[in-house]
Design a protein around this motif. Structure first.
Motif, PDB file in Angstrom:
ATOM      1  N   LYS A   9      41.810 -27.754  10.414  1.00 63.61           N
ATOM      2  CA  LYS A   9      43.006 -28.544  10.137  1.00 63.61           C
ATOM      3  C   LYS A   9      44.186 -27.638   9.766  1.00 63.61           C
ATOM      4  O   LYS A   9      43.974 -26.524   9.250  1.00 63.61           O
ATOM      5  CB  LYS A   9      42.736 -29.511   8.973  1.00 63.61           C
ATOM      6  CG  LYS A   9      41.791 -30.654   9.282  1.00 63.61           C
ATOM      7  CD  LYS A   9      41.619 -31.557   8.065  1.00 63.61           C
ATOM      8  CE  LYS A   9      40.693 -32.730   8.367  1.00 63.61           C
ATOM      9  NZ  LYS A   9      40.502 -33.606   7.181  1.00 63.61           N
ATOM     10  N   GLU A  11      30.816 -33.686   4.179  1.00 61.02           N
ATOM     11  CA  GLU A  11      30.088 -33.949   5.421  1.00 61.02           C
ATOM     12  C   GLU A  11      29.999 -32.627   6.168  1.00 61.02           C
ATOM     13  O   GLU A  11      31.016 -32.037   6.528  1.00 61.02           O
ATOM     14  CB  GLU A  11      30.794 -34.993   6.277  1.00 61.02           C
ATOM     15  CG  GLU A  11      30.023 -35.344   7.537  1.00 61.02           C
ATOM     16  CD  GLU A  11      30.583 -36.554   8.267  1.00 61.02           C
ATOM     17  OE1 GLU A  11      30.575 -36.541   9.510  1.00 61.02           O
ATOM     18  OE2 GLU A  11      31.037 -37.493   7.594  1.00 61.02           O
ATOM     19  N   GLN A  61      35.305 -30.659  20.663  1.00 61.40           N
ATOM     20  CA  GLN A  61      34.575 -31.909  20.510  1.00 61.40           C
ATOM     21  C   GLN A  61      34.102 -32.150  19.075  1.00 61.40           C
ATOM     22  O   GLN A  61      33.500 -33.194  18.794  1.00 61.40           O
ATOM     23  CB  GLN A  61      33.359 -31.920  21.453  1.00 61.40           C
ATOM     24  CG  GLN A  61      33.717 -31.834  22.925  1.00 61.40           C
ATOM     25  CD  GLN A  61      34.580 -33.004  23.371  1.00 61.40           C
ATOM     26  OE1 GLN A  61      34.294 -34.157  23.055  1.00 61.40           O
ATOM     27  NE2 GLN A  61      35.660 -32.695  24.095  1.00 61.40           N
ATOM     28  N   LEU A  62      34.362 -31.215  18.192  1.00 65.20           N
ATOM     29  CA  LEU A  62      33.935 -31.348  16.802  1.00 65.20           C
ATOM     30  C   LEU A  62      35.057 -31.961  15.961  1.00 65.20           C
ATOM     31  O   LEU A  62      36.220 -31.989  16.375  1.00 65.20           O
ATOM     32  CB  LEU A  62      33.560 -29.977  16.241  1.00 65.20           C
ATOM     33  CG  LEU A  62      32.338 -29.304  16.877  1.00 65.20           C
ATOM     34  CD1 LEU A  62      32.107 -27.934  16.233  1.00 65.20           C
ATOM     35  CD2 LEU A  62      31.095 -30.164  16.734  1.00 65.20           C
ATOM     36  N   PRO A  63      34.717 -32.460  14.764  1.00 63.75           N
ATOM     37  CA  PRO A  63      35.765 -32.996  13.885  1.00 63.75           C
ATOM     38  C   PRO A  63      36.747 -31.908  13.487  1.00 63.75           C
ATOM     39  O   PRO A  63      36.474 -30.715  13.619  1.00 63.75           O
ATOM     40  CB  PRO A  63      34.967 -33.483  12.660  1.00 63.75           C
ATOM     41  CG  PRO A  63      33.559 -33.577  13.096  1.00 63.75           C
ATOM     42  CD  PRO A  63      33.371 -32.562  14.182  1.00 63.75           C
ATOM     43  N   ALA A  64      37.897 -32.317  12.979  1.00 64.11           N
ATOM     44  CA  ALA A  64      38.836 -31.359  12.399  1.00 64.11           C
ATOM     45  C   ALA A  64      38.328 -31.014  10.998  1.00 64.11           C
ATOM     46  O   ALA A  64      38.082 -31.903  10.179  1.00 64.11           O
ATOM     47  CB  ALA A  64      40.232 -31.957  12.330  1.00 64.11           C
ATOM     48  N   PHE A  65      38.180 -29.737  10.720  1.00 65.99           N
ATOM     49  CA  PHE A  65      37.521 -29.316   9.488  1.00 65.99           C
ATOM     50  C   PHE A  65      38.523 -28.935   8.398  1.00 65.99           C
ATOM     51  O   PHE A  65      39.539 -28.297   8.652  1.00 65.99           O
ATOM     52  CB  PHE A  65      36.598 -28.133   9.763  1.00 65.99           C
ATOM     53  CG  PHE A  65      35.430 -28.479  10.639  1.00 65.99           C
ATOM     54  CD1 PHE A  65      34.395 -29.261  10.151  1.00 65.99           C
ATOM     55  CD2 PHE A  65      35.380 -28.047  11.960  1.00 65.99           C
ATOM     56  CE1 PHE A  65      33.322 -29.610  10.957  1.00 65.99           C
ATOM     57  CE2 PHE A  65      34.311 -28.378  12.774  1.00 65.99           C
ATOM     58  CZ  PHE A  65      33.277 -29.162  12.280  1.00 65.99           C
ATOM     59  N   ASP A  66      38.162 -29.318   7.179  1.00 65.44           N
ATOM     60  CA  ASP A  66      38.928 -28.905   6.009  1.00 65.44           C
ATOM     61  C   ASP A  66      38.566 -27.477   5.605  1.00 65.44           C
ATOM     62  O   ASP A  66      39.400 -26.763   5.033  1.00 65.44           O
ATOM     63  CB  ASP A  66      38.630 -29.841   4.829  1.00 65.44           C
ATOM     64  CG  ASP A  66      39.012 -31.282   5.117  1.00 65.44           C
ATOM     65  OD1 ASP A  66      40.208 -31.593   5.046  1.00 65.44           O
ATOM     66  OD2 ASP A  66      38.102 -32.079   5.429  1.00 65.44           O
ATOM     67  N   SER A 118      39.305 -25.834  15.611  1.00 66.88           N
ATOM     68  CA  SER A 118      38.881 -27.057  14.926  1.00 66.88           C
ATOM     69  C   SER A 118      39.281 -27.087  13.446  1.00 66.88           C
ATOM     70  O   SER A 118      38.864 -27.985  12.711  1.00 66.88           O
ATOM     71  CB  SER A 118      37.364 -27.226  15.046  1.00 66.88           C
ATOM     72  OG  SER A 118      36.692 -26.121  14.494  1.00 66.88           O
ATOM     73  N   ARG A 176      25.426 -32.884  10.989  1.00 67.17           N
ATOM     74  CA  ARG A 176      25.473 -32.548  12.410  1.00 67.17           C
ATOM     75  C   ARG A 176      25.069 -31.085  12.574  1.00 67.17           C
ATOM     76  O   ARG A 176      25.564 -30.217  11.866  1.00 67.17           O
ATOM     77  CB  ARG A 176      26.889 -32.757  12.942  1.00 67.17           C
ATOM     78  CG  ARG A 176      27.112 -32.513  14.415  1.00 67.17           C
ATOM     79  CD  ARG A 176      28.585 -32.670  14.767  1.00 67.17           C
ATOM     80  NE  ARG A 176      29.092 -34.014  14.504  1.00 67.17           N
ATOM     81  CZ  ARG A 176      29.843 -34.346  13.446  1.00 67.17           C
ATOM     82  NH1 ARG A 176      30.177 -33.408  12.563  1.00 67.17           N
ATOM     83  NH2 ARG A 176      30.262 -35.584  13.276  1.00 67.17           N
ATOM     84  N   THR A 232      28.827 -29.950   9.097  1.00 70.21           N
ATOM     85  CA  THR A 232      28.398 -29.567  10.443  1.00 70.21           C
ATOM     86  C   THR A 232      27.951 -28.106  10.363  1.00 70.21           C
ATOM     87  O   THR A 232      28.649 -27.277   9.781  1.00 70.21           O
ATOM     88  CB  THR A 232      29.551 -29.694  11.452  1.00 70.21           C
ATOM     89  OG1 THR A 232      29.971 -31.055  11.526  1.00 70.21           O
ATOM     90  CG2 THR A 232      29.110 -29.225  12.839  1.00 70.21           C
ATOM     91  N   GLN A 248      35.366 -32.478   5.517  1.00 68.08           N
ATOM     92  CA  GLN A 248      34.592 -32.031   6.672  1.00 68.08           C
ATOM     93  C   GLN A 248      34.468 -30.510   6.596  1.00 68.08           C
ATOM     94  O   GLN A 248      35.468 -29.799   6.491  1.00 68.08           O
ATOM     95  CB  GLN A 248      35.292 -32.423   7.977  1.00 68.08           C
ATOM     96  CG  GLN A 248      35.335 -33.917   8.256  1.00 68.08           C
ATOM     97  CD  GLN A 248      34.013 -34.434   8.801  1.00 68.08           C
ATOM     98  OE1 GLN A 248      33.134 -33.661   9.171  1.00 68.08           O
ATOM     99  NE2 GLN A 248      33.866 -35.751   8.864  1.00 68.08           N
TER     100      GLN A 248
END
Length: 306
Positions: A221, A166, A197-202, A219, A186, A168, A142
């Motif tokens: 990780k 993926e 509200q966003l994914p946890a990002f690498d 957000s 996204r 954003t 992410q």
């Protein structure tokens, strides 16, 4: 030769046209007859004095060049007179002839013109470098890219998607469709991002840095990596996941981006293309300072297009 110089930092009017001597070449340098330069944010900020004092006036600004090789340093091995080439370098490119280190120079594929090549010399190549070489993005990760419609961000989106991530991206609503077309999964309004509200990002790439890093870190990780092409707030100085960095575009990086463009796997948005005159250069800098540029503005020295 003709070149644009500044003798102080300030408004766009500090840029002046002057007659200057041809540059002397080092052993590992190539002299390029300039056909096209791009207006990059770095150039605009430099003229404005954002990067601090200078005591070696006058200075020829500019950081990108595309043209033909006209002379070679004594130890140059990989180029010959007449080669179509492109590079980014620190200063000296707002001129008819530009000295460039051989290691920074890349040949322009036959499928590309000078405008397309110079448009990615700094911003586009930086976006690719940050994603592929510095963040080392992997398939399935992410990734958050700030400013997905900008020159750095747009290429970063395309590079991350090509690597199987993926993506954003943040953008102004008017640019959502453009960023989605680059492959972002996204796209969110940068004015109103809710990072919780966003994914946890690498991985996170921030082309500006500054206060926004404080928000983004929410957000990221615990094992993630955030790169900022600008300052990092002092409050995050001890966070090993966060790094303030800068690009260093050498031949392998630039050649990779040019190859993707030539194969039409990636794209670059070119805005205005106008002749290299003092009035045009000042106007493009003026538009850049007020955020009115759309796409990469190019100034051309020659009518040659291929």
């Amino acid at each position: 030769m003709q070149a644009v110089q500044i003798n102080q930092f300030g408004s766009v009017d500090v840029m002046e046209m002057a007659e200057v001597a041809l540059p002397n070449l080092g052993d590992h340098q190539v002299l390029v007859q300039n056909y096209a330069v791009a207006i990059d944010p770095y150039d605009v900020k430099y003229v404005a004095g954002v990067f601090g004092p200078n005591d070696k006036w006058p200075v020829i600004p500019g950081s990108s060049v595309a043209g033909r090789v006209t002379a070679l340093g004594a130890l140059v091995q990989d180029f010959k007179v007449g080669d179509r080439v492109v590079a980014t370098r620190h200063l000296k490119t707002y001129a008819e002839f530009v000295p460039v280190a051989e290691k920074a120079l890349a040949k322009i594929p036959a499928q590309l013109n000078y405008e397309e090549a110079v448009a990615v010399a700094l911003g586009g190549a930086t976006g690719y470098q940050m994603i592929a070489e510095r963040l080392k993005v992997q398939a399935g990760e992410q990734v958050l890219i700030q400013g997905g419609a900008g020159q750095v961000g747009a290429m970063a989106v395309q590079a991350a998607v090509a690597l199987g991530a993926e993506v954003t991206a943040t953008a102004s609503p008017k640019n959502f469709a453009q960023v989605q077309a680059l492959g972002a999964t996204r796209v969110v309004d940068y004015h109103a991002v809710d990072y919780q509200q966003l994914p946890a990002f690498d991985a996170i790439l921030d082309p500006i840095g500054g206060a926004s890093v404080i928000q983004e870190i929410i957000s990221l990780k615990p094992t993630g990596h955030l790169l900022a092409l600008g300052p990092v707030p002092a409050a995050l100085a001890d966070d090993t996941r966060v790094e303030s960095t800068y690009s260093q575009i050498l031949r392998p990086t630039l050649a990779t981006v040019l190859d993707y463009l030539a194969q039409k796997k990636w794209q670059v948005q070119i805005g205005q293309v106008v002749p290299f005159t003092l009035a045009n250069l000042q106007e493009q800098h003026r538009l850049a300072r007020t955020n009115q540029l759309v796409g990469k503005s190019i100034l051309t020295f020659q009518p040659e297009k291929s």
